[in-house]
Design a protein around this motif. Structure first.
Motif, PDB file in Angstrom:
ATOM      1  N   THR A  40       0.828  -1.206   0.000  1.00  0.00           N
ATOM      2  CA  THR A  40       0.000   0.000   0.000  1.00  0.00           C
ATOM      3  C   THR A  40       0.860   1.252   0.000  1.00  0.00           C
ATOM      4  O   THR A  40       1.831   1.347   0.751  1.00  0.00           O
ATOM      5  CB  THR A  40      -0.926   0.014   1.235  1.00  0.00           C
ATOM      6  OG1 THR A  40      -1.742  -1.156   1.196  1.00  0.00           O
ATOM      7  CG2 THR A  40      -1.814   1.246   1.262  1.00  0.00           C
ATOM      8  N   TRP A  41       0.475   2.194  -0.843  1.00  0.00           N
ATOM      9  CA  TRP A  41       1.091   3.515  -0.907  1.00  0.00           C
ATOM     10  C   TRP A  41      -0.022   4.554  -0.738  1.00  0.00           C
ATOM     11  O   TRP A  41      -1.075   4.453  -1.360  1.00  0.00           O
ATOM     12  CB  TRP A  41       1.780   3.737  -2.256  1.00  0.00           C
ATOM     13  CG  TRP A  41       3.037   2.944  -2.416  1.00  0.00           C
ATOM     14  CD1 TRP A  41       3.147   1.689  -2.946  1.00  0.00           C
ATOM     15  CD2 TRP A  41       4.353   3.340  -2.055  1.00  0.00           C
ATOM     16  NE1 TRP A  41       4.459   1.287  -2.931  1.00  0.00           N
ATOM     17  CE2 TRP A  41       5.224   2.286  -2.392  1.00  0.00           C
ATOM     18  CE3 TRP A  41       4.891   4.483  -1.470  1.00  0.00           C
ATOM     19  CZ2 TRP A  41       6.588   2.341  -2.174  1.00  0.00           C
ATOM     20  CZ3 TRP A  41       6.258   4.543  -1.259  1.00  0.00           C
ATOM     21  CH2 TRP A  41       7.093   3.487  -1.607  1.00  0.00           C
ATOM     22  N   TYR A  42       0.237   5.560   0.098  1.00  0.00           N
ATOM     23  CA  TYR A  42      -0.713   6.640   0.325  1.00  0.00           C
ATOM     24  C   TYR A  42      -0.250   7.868  -0.448  1.00  0.00           C
ATOM     25  O   TYR A  42       0.934   8.212  -0.433  1.00  0.00           O
ATOM     26  CB  TYR A  42      -0.800   6.989   1.816  1.00  0.00           C
ATOM     27  CG  TYR A  42      -1.332   5.844   2.638  1.00  0.00           C
ATOM     28  CD1 TYR A  42      -2.703   5.670   2.808  1.00  0.00           C
ATOM     29  CD2 TYR A  42      -0.466   4.922   3.221  1.00  0.00           C
ATOM     30  CE1 TYR A  42      -3.201   4.611   3.547  1.00  0.00           C
ATOM     31  CE2 TYR A  42      -0.948   3.859   3.961  1.00  0.00           C
ATOM     32  CZ  TYR A  42      -2.310   3.713   4.113  1.00  0.00           C
ATOM     33  OH  TYR A  42      -2.797   2.657   4.843  1.00  0.00           O
ATOM     34  N   GLU A  43      -1.195   8.520  -1.084  1.00  0.00           N
ATOM     35  CA  GLU A  43      -0.887   9.748  -1.789  1.00  0.00           C
ATOM     36  C   GLU A  43      -0.778  10.885  -0.779  1.00  0.00           C
ATOM     37  O   GLU A  43      -1.721  11.147  -0.030  1.00  0.00           O
ATOM     38  CB  GLU A  43      -2.000  10.036  -2.793  1.00  0.00           C
ATOM     39  CG  GLU A  43      -1.830  11.348  -3.510  1.00  0.00           C
ATOM     40  CD  GLU A  43      -3.047  11.649  -4.348  1.00  0.00           C
ATOM     41  OE1 GLU A  43      -3.953  12.341  -3.836  1.00  0.00           O
ATOM     42  OE2 GLU A  43      -3.098  11.163  -5.493  1.00  0.00           O
ATOM     43  N   LEU A  44       0.360  11.559  -0.770  1.00  0.00           N
ATOM     44  CA  LEU A  44       0.551  12.731   0.074  1.00  0.00           C
ATOM     45  C   LEU A  44       0.110  13.991  -0.654  1.00  0.00           C
ATOM     46  O   LEU A  44      -0.486  14.890  -0.058  1.00  0.00           O
ATOM     47  CB  LEU A  44       2.017  12.867   0.483  1.00  0.00           C
ATOM     48  CG  LEU A  44       2.630  11.685   1.238  1.00  0.00           C
ATOM     49  CD1 LEU A  44       4.128  11.880   1.391  1.00  0.00           C
ATOM     50  CD2 LEU A  44       1.952  11.519   2.587  1.00  0.00           C
ATOM     51  N   ALA A  45       0.450  14.059  -1.943  1.00  0.00           N
ATOM     52  CA  ALA A  45       0.119  15.220  -2.770  1.00  0.00           C
ATOM     53  C   ALA A  45       0.140  14.786  -4.230  1.00  0.00           C
ATOM     54  O   ALA A  45       0.723  13.756  -4.572  1.00  0.00           O
ATOM     55  CB  ALA A  45       1.114  16.348  -2.531  1.00  0.00           C
ATOM     56  N   ARG A  46      -0.495  15.628  -5.077  1.00  0.00           N
ATOM     57  CA  ARG A  46      -0.553  15.282  -6.493  1.00  0.00           C
ATOM     58  C   ARG A  46      -0.671  16.522  -7.366  1.00  0.00           C
ATOM     59  O   ARG A  46      -1.208  17.549  -6.944  1.00  0.00           O
ATOM     60  CB  ARG A  46      -1.736  14.376  -6.767  1.00  0.00           C
ATOM     61  CG  ARG A  46      -3.075  15.074  -6.549  1.00  0.00           C
ATOM     62  CD  ARG A  46      -4.256  14.143  -6.781  1.00  0.00           C
ATOM     63  NE  ARG A  46      -5.525  14.787  -6.564  1.00  0.00           N
ATOM     64  CZ  ARG A  46      -6.199  14.790  -5.422  1.00  0.00           C
ATOM     65  NH1 ARG A  46      -5.708  14.170  -4.373  1.00  0.00           N
ATOM     66  NH2 ARG A  46      -7.350  15.408  -5.321  1.00  0.00           N
ATOM     67  N   GLU A  59      -5.222   6.226  -2.258  1.00  0.00           N
ATOM     68  CA  GLU A  59      -4.215   5.224  -1.937  1.00  0.00           C
ATOM     69  C   GLU A  59      -4.196   4.184  -3.042  1.00  0.00           C
ATOM     70  O   GLU A  59      -5.176   4.032  -3.782  1.00  0.00           O
ATOM     71  CB  GLU A  59      -4.492   4.570  -0.588  1.00  0.00           C
ATOM     72  CG  GLU A  59      -5.815   3.873  -0.491  1.00  0.00           C
ATOM     73  CD  GLU A  59      -6.138   3.419   0.915  1.00  0.00           C
ATOM     74  OE1 GLU A  59      -6.393   2.211   1.085  1.00  0.00           O
ATOM     75  OE2 GLU A  59      -6.141   4.257   1.839  1.00  0.00           O
ATOM     76  N   ALA A  60      -3.087   3.515  -3.161  1.00  0.00           N
ATOM     77  CA  ALA A  60      -2.939   2.478  -4.180  1.00  0.00           C
ATOM     78  C   ALA A  60      -2.369   1.223  -3.538  1.00  0.00           C
ATOM     79  O   ALA A  60      -1.508   1.299  -2.656  1.00  0.00           O
ATOM     80  CB  ALA A  60      -2.016   2.952  -5.293  1.00  0.00           C
ATOM     81  N   GLN A  61      -2.863   0.108  -4.000  1.00  0.00           N
ATOM     82  CA  GLN A  61      -2.375  -1.204  -3.554  1.00  0.00           C
ATOM     83  C   GLN A  61      -1.785  -1.886  -4.779  1.00  0.00           C
ATOM     84  O   GLN A  61      -2.453  -2.013  -5.798  1.00  0.00           O
ATOM     85  CB  GLN A  61      -3.531  -2.025  -2.980  1.00  0.00           C
ATOM     86  CG  GLN A  61      -3.169  -3.437  -2.586  1.00  0.00           C
ATOM     87  CD  GLN A  61      -2.332  -3.491  -1.328  1.00  0.00           C
ATOM     88  OE1 GLN A  61      -2.489  -2.707  -0.417  1.00  0.00           O
ATOM     89  NE2 GLN A  61      -1.423  -4.433  -1.274  1.00  0.00           N
ATOM     90  N   TYR A  62      -0.524  -2.317  -4.663  1.00  0.00           N
ATOM     91  CA  TYR A  62       0.161  -3.000  -5.760  1.00  0.00           C
ATOM     92  C   TYR A  62       0.496  -4.422  -5.321  1.00  0.00           C
ATOM     93  O   TYR A  62       1.003  -4.625  -4.220  1.00  0.00           O
ATOM     94  CB  TYR A  62       1.446  -2.262  -6.141  1.00  0.00           C
ATOM     95  CG  TYR A  62       1.209  -0.820  -6.522  1.00  0.00           C
ATOM     96  CD1 TYR A  62       0.495  -0.498  -7.664  1.00  0.00           C
ATOM     97  CD2 TYR A  62       1.686   0.217  -5.727  1.00  0.00           C
ATOM     98  CE1 TYR A  62       0.268   0.829  -8.014  1.00  0.00           C
ATOM     99  CE2 TYR A  62       1.470   1.543  -6.070  1.00  0.00           C
ATOM    100  CZ  TYR A  62       0.756   1.831  -7.217  1.00  0.00           C
ATOM    101  OH  TYR A  62       0.531   3.150  -7.558  1.00  0.00           O
ATOM    102  N   GLN A  63       0.237  -5.381  -6.213  1.00  0.00           N
ATOM    103  CA  GLN A  63       0.511  -6.785  -5.924  1.00  0.00           C
ATOM    104  C   GLN A  63       1.236  -7.393  -7.116  1.00  0.00           C
ATOM    105  O   GLN A  63       0.670  -7.507  -8.203  1.00  0.00           O
ATOM    106  CB  GLN A  63      -0.799  -7.539  -5.649  1.00  0.00           C
ATOM    107  CG  GLN A  63      -0.616  -9.002  -5.326  1.00  0.00           C
ATOM    108  CD  GLN A  63       0.096  -9.209  -3.999  1.00  0.00           C
ATOM    109  OE1 GLN A  63      -0.211  -8.571  -3.010  1.00  0.00           O
ATOM    110  NE2 GLN A  63       1.053 -10.108  -3.984  1.00  0.00           N
ATOM    111  N   LEU A  64       2.498  -7.790  -6.906  1.00  0.00           N
ATOM    112  CA  LEU A  64       3.289  -8.411  -7.963  1.00  0.00           C
ATOM    113  C   LEU A  64       2.682  -9.758  -8.327  1.00  0.00           C
ATOM    114  O   LEU A  64       2.353 -10.562  -7.453  1.00  0.00           O
ATOM    115  CB  LEU A  64       4.743  -8.579  -7.489  1.00  0.00           C
ATOM    116  CG  LEU A  64       5.730  -9.113  -8.515  1.00  0.00           C
ATOM    117  CD1 LEU A  64       5.843  -8.173  -9.713  1.00  0.00           C
ATOM    118  CD2 LEU A  64       7.103  -9.278  -7.856  1.00  0.00           C
TER     119      LEU A  64
END
Length: 185
Positions: A40-46, A59-64
């Motif tokens: 999981t990665w949380y967006e701080l700014a964009r 937030e984004a969840q990445y699964q290899l």
């Protein structure tokens, strides 16, 4: 949910078209260990794509995956507290080069025209411990400051901003994550 899917469709199309500007593409992080990057990665700014216009938190969840691709689940919480979700897949733009990926989200249009709906996902910066990252695209229009936690220290925030500016991004228009307490459930 249909609105999010349509927005992601257009985001994919806009990510595919590279600006005609003469600016050099930004420097990337180099080899990314996708095994360590997953999670999981949380967006701080964009510097947002239009489909994020109503997002207060993302937030984004990445699964290899076994085939080397990455399953992607993006979630956006609106100001009204409603969660919207989109699923997709990321693959290397060049085999073996893990810092430049294509992302395609699952929706009816991308299923019909898969080559037209992929967007750039360039890992521009990644700290050694895989706790903070910058992700953007080659035309310098979109940028995401990411962290494994929803908040970071002022020092870490300043470092991410410095890294973004060093790659040619104008950070004055960044939209920062809304505090969780400010969202009405």
């Amino acid at each position: 949910m249909r609105g999010l899917a349509l927005s992601l469709l257009f985001a994919g199309l806009s990510g595919y078209a590279v600006s005609a500007s003469s600016a050099e593409p930004p420097r990337t992080a180099g080899a990314v260990d996708l095994q360590r990057y997953q999670g999981t990665w949380y967006e701080l700014a964009r510097l947002p794509m239009f489909f994020q216009r109503n997002c207060a938190q993302s937030e984004a969840q990445y699964q290899l995956q076994e085939d080397g691709s990455v399953a992607v689940t993006n979630r956006c919480r609106t100001q009204a507290g409603e969660w919207q979700e989109a699923k997709g897949q990321a693959v290397a733009q060049v085999e073996g080069q893990t810092d430049k990926l294509w992302v395609r989200f699952d929706n009816w249009f991308s299923n019909l025209f898969p080559g037209l709906t992929k967007g750039d996902y360039w890992v521009l910066y990644l700290d050694a411990s895989y706790q903070t990252a910058l992700v953007g695209n080659p035309n310098l229009e979109y940028l995401w400051l990411l962290s494994r936690t929803p908040q970071v220290s002022a020092q870490t925030q300043a470092q991410l901003l410095d890294e973004a500016r060093a790659r040619g991004y104008d950070t004055s228009g960044l939209i920062w994550r809304t505090a969780e307490s400010a969202i009405t459930p």
